[in-house]
Design a protein around this motif. Structure first.
Motif, PDB file in Angstrom:
ATOM      1  N   ASN A 124       0.832  -1.203   0.000  1.00  0.00           N
ATOM      2  CA  ASN A 124       0.000   0.000   0.000  1.00  0.00           C
ATOM      3  C   ASN A 124       0.867   1.253   0.000  1.00  0.00           C
ATOM      4  N   SER A 158      -1.953   3.158  -2.168  1.00  0.00           N
ATOM      5  CA  SER A 158      -3.327   2.649  -2.175  1.00  0.00           C
ATOM      6  C   SER A 158      -4.264   3.559  -1.400  1.00  0.00           C
ATOM      7  N   PRO A 183      -2.400  -2.582  -6.973  1.00  0.00           N
ATOM      8  CA  PRO A 183      -3.672  -1.862  -7.003  1.00  0.00           C
ATOM      9  C   PRO A 183      -3.909  -1.238  -8.377  1.00  0.00           C
TER      10      PRO A 183
END
Length: 671
Positions: free
Chosen positions: A50, A55, A239
């Motif tokens: 992330n 993210s 992502p």
């Protein structure tokens, strides 16, 4: 000499402290900046993946619509101090003060200490710079990196050896590349100015200069695209890149964050008005594109206070430079490079922003502030020299008069907002002009009267932007669409019934007494707190979710999702990215999640509720409608009484809502 140096050092410290005070004042007062980025920062603390890819949600479904470099310092701050408003904004304050300091060091190399101090002060008191440095949008880091690039190229053209010249130019390219990973192609706007400054400012062989530029181009590409390549070539899952059409970082560069900003395409201008009959109108955050956009009611008060003076200075310096070339007079290559650097930076950036047909927020213009500050400070010094020793002495009073007149016009647009400033500027600038004229009557008076008059003129220059900057530092900012000064409606309000609008991150701007207003919309409401009903919905979904990895999916713009992410430790995801229109998760992905018990509950619009997609978004408008149709076909509405709420109003009587309203809970899969 030592006393003078101590005074200058003290002045620089005072300017940096002033900047820091303006940027840090009450940043812990509850505001969380732009909630889109704030939620992403919270999610980025959950895992390395992330963090690396930026993210937006803790499950790693979709990134924000920018590369993550601007968010990395905020993530580190949150990891150290915890998730609070001041920990989110503290890196911005540090970056803002660092930019002021570094601008001083850059201008000092080019035009001397006094000019550098004035440039730093002008920069620190630019209203749009104050508001953006009190927010967590990526523009603060972008400006710092671009000023760092200007410092590096200035060192390059003044380097005593070819090797050091090349080294500093490569550093310049690296900083611009980091700017690209902060806000993509906007960082590259200054590249032509940097290249031109290097070509005209160095005296080495032309072949060596071209080779140096080619080498810098290689560094620029590598430092700009390494993250793009990392994301798109990552061997595992990554992502979906928010704002892209296919989930790739490359598409974001050439599309939404690239040519889409310049030519518009299917992204619209960002401002939407909805009416009860389902019609929508769109406009631009920054007003209509055109040569005068930087001076309009939306943008003018943010950046244009000294823009007429900067343009006036560039004009007279250019004329003087052409005349010197005709006389074949010897010039100073390094000094010439500075004018090309800052002048090119200002003119190219202003033209791009002025004619951009895509989304153009007024706060983007903070990227012009360093150039405006450098040009105006150096310009005042040049005009002062001409005032004292040439027949062009009248240019200095003329520049003062032009600046004061424009400040009077800007303040007069809304005299309820510190309207007294316009008369104060006229009086102070008028006194300076009269004193300068009187000072020309004798050589002695030119210094005895002219120097204090010049100081008074500088005070007049900085009075109104200074007042606006202080005012901006003492109010709770609108994090999603930061702006200094009063809220001003961009043009006449629409006629007819009052509009029905999707809650947006911006404030409602007045449409006249009793008239309808305009609402700037983007990623949702920008709320930072969950309502009691939203908390009950989330608790119900977690309690009855059968251990699903995703506690709740919200089908709406990011502003509706952000409070869930910021206020709880639950795994809540958004659908569709910033505006709710990216094709992620797709309906196929939703079906897979439901089948393998990854997802059970979705918060979306009520069945049959009339929804109006955001205008001018082409095929993307159908994505949200398709997702809503899938939810209604494959999921069952949970009775509000189950989580302790009242049923919503009947859909037939509910208004048209842009993008849908995520206020109805659905359960998907087997009961």
């Amino acid at each position: 000499m030592a006393a003078r140096n101590r005074w200058r050092t003290g002045a620089l410290v005072a300017i940096c402290l002033l900047a820091g005070l303006l940027y840090v004042w009450e940043i812990g007062g509850g505001q969380l900046g732009n909630t889109y980025y704030s939620a992403a920062v919270r999610s980025m603390t959950e895992s390395f993946s992330n963090f690396l890819f930026g993210s937006f949600d803790p499950y790693g479904v979709i990134t924000v619509d920018k590369p993550p470099m601007a968010l990395w310092p905020q993530v580190i701050s949150v990891l150290v101090f915890g998730f609070h408003g001041w920990s989110l904004l503290l890196p911005q304050v540090i970056e803002g003060v660092a930019a002021v300091f570094l601008l001083h060091r850059t201008v000092r190399l080019w035009a001397g200490e006094n000019v550098a101090l004035l440039a730093a002060l002008i920069f620190a008191l630019t209203p749009v710079t104050v508001v953006i440095n009190r927010d967590n949008n990526p523009d603060t880091l972008l400006v710092l990196l671009l000023v760092a690039a200007a410092y590096a190229v200035t060192r390059s053209v003044q380097a005593p050896s070819a090797r050091r010249r090349t080294t500093w130019l490569l550093w310049c390219a690296f900083f611009v590349g980091c700017g690209f990973l902060t806000k993509m192609l906007q960082a590259w706007i200054v590249v032509p100015a940097v290249a031109l400054a290097f070509l005209v400012g160095t005296t080495g062989p032309l072949k060596r200069r071209i080779l140096d530029l080619l080498g810098a181009g290689g560094v620029l590409v590598a430092s700009s695209f390494w993250w793009v390549a990392l994301h798109d070539w990552w061997p595992g899952s990554t992502p979906y890149v928010g704002g892209s059409a296919d989930g790739s970082a490359w598409d974001l560069i050439v599309g939404y964050n690239g040519f889409g900003r310049i030519f518009g395409g299917d992204q619209g201008g960002g401002m939407v008005i909805g009416t009860p009959n389902g019609e929508t109108k769109s406009g631009s955050f920054g007003g209509d594109p055109g040569l005068l956009r930087m001076f309009n009611e939306l943008v003018g008060g943010q950046i244009s206070w000294l823009l007429p003076l900067a343009l006036f200075v560039l004009l007279v310096v250019s004329v003087a430079g052409v005349r010197a070339m005709r006389r074949t007079a010897a010039g100073d290559p390094a000094g010439r490079a500075g004018w090309f650097l800052w002048g090119g930076w200002l003119l190219i950036t202003a033209l791009v922003f002025s004619f951009a047909k895509g989304i153009m927020h007024p706060y983007y213009t903070t990227a012009m502030a360093p150039a405006v500050a450098a040009i105006c400070a150096a310009g005042v010094a040049v005009l002062w020299r001409w005032y004292r020793a040439s027949d062009a002495w009248a240019l200095l009073p003329a520049g003062i008069a032009i600046t004061a007149a424009w400040a009077f016009v800007l303040v007069s647009r809304d005299t309820s907002w510190y309207g007294w400033c316009r008369w104060a500027v006229v009086v102070v600038a008028g006194a300076a002009v009269v004193a300068l004229i009187v000072g020309r009557f004798s050589v002695v008076r030119r210094t005895a009267i002219g120097r204090p008059a010049l100081a008074v003129a500088v005070a007049a220059f900085l009075l109104t932007p200074g007042v606006w900057s202080v005012a901006a530092a003492t109010v709770n900012p609108n994090g999603n669409t930061p702006a200094a000064g009063p809220a001003i409606a961009p043009g006449p309000p629409p006629t007819g019934p009052a509009p029905v609008v999707q809650p947006g991150p911006g404030r409602r701007t007045p449409g006249g007494p009793g008239g309808p207003g305009l609402v700037i919309i983007g990623g949702g409401s920008g709320e930072t707190k969950l309502t009691d009903e939203q908390r009950r919905i989330l608790e119900y979904a977690e309690r009855n979710g059968d251990g699903a990895e995703i506690a709740l999916a919200v089908n709406g713009a990011s502003g509706a999702v952000a409070p869930f992410i910021m206020e709880t430790d639950s795994t809540v995801i958004g659908m569709g990215g910033f505006g709710g229109q990216d094709d992620v998760p797709s309906t196929d992905q939703l079906q897979r999640w439901v089948n393998d018990d990854t997802l059970r509950y979705i918060l979306s619009a009520a069945p049959g509720q009339q929804t109006q997609p955001m205008p001018s978004n082409g095929a993307r408008a159908a994505v949200q409608q398709k997702r809503q149709a899938w939810i209604e076909q494959h999921c069952t509405v949970v009775a509000p009484a189950a989580y302790g709420s009242k049923p919503p109003a009947a859909s037939a009587g509910r208004p048209t809502v842009l993008g849908g309203a995520p206020d109805t809970l659905y359960r998907c899969g087997e009961q």
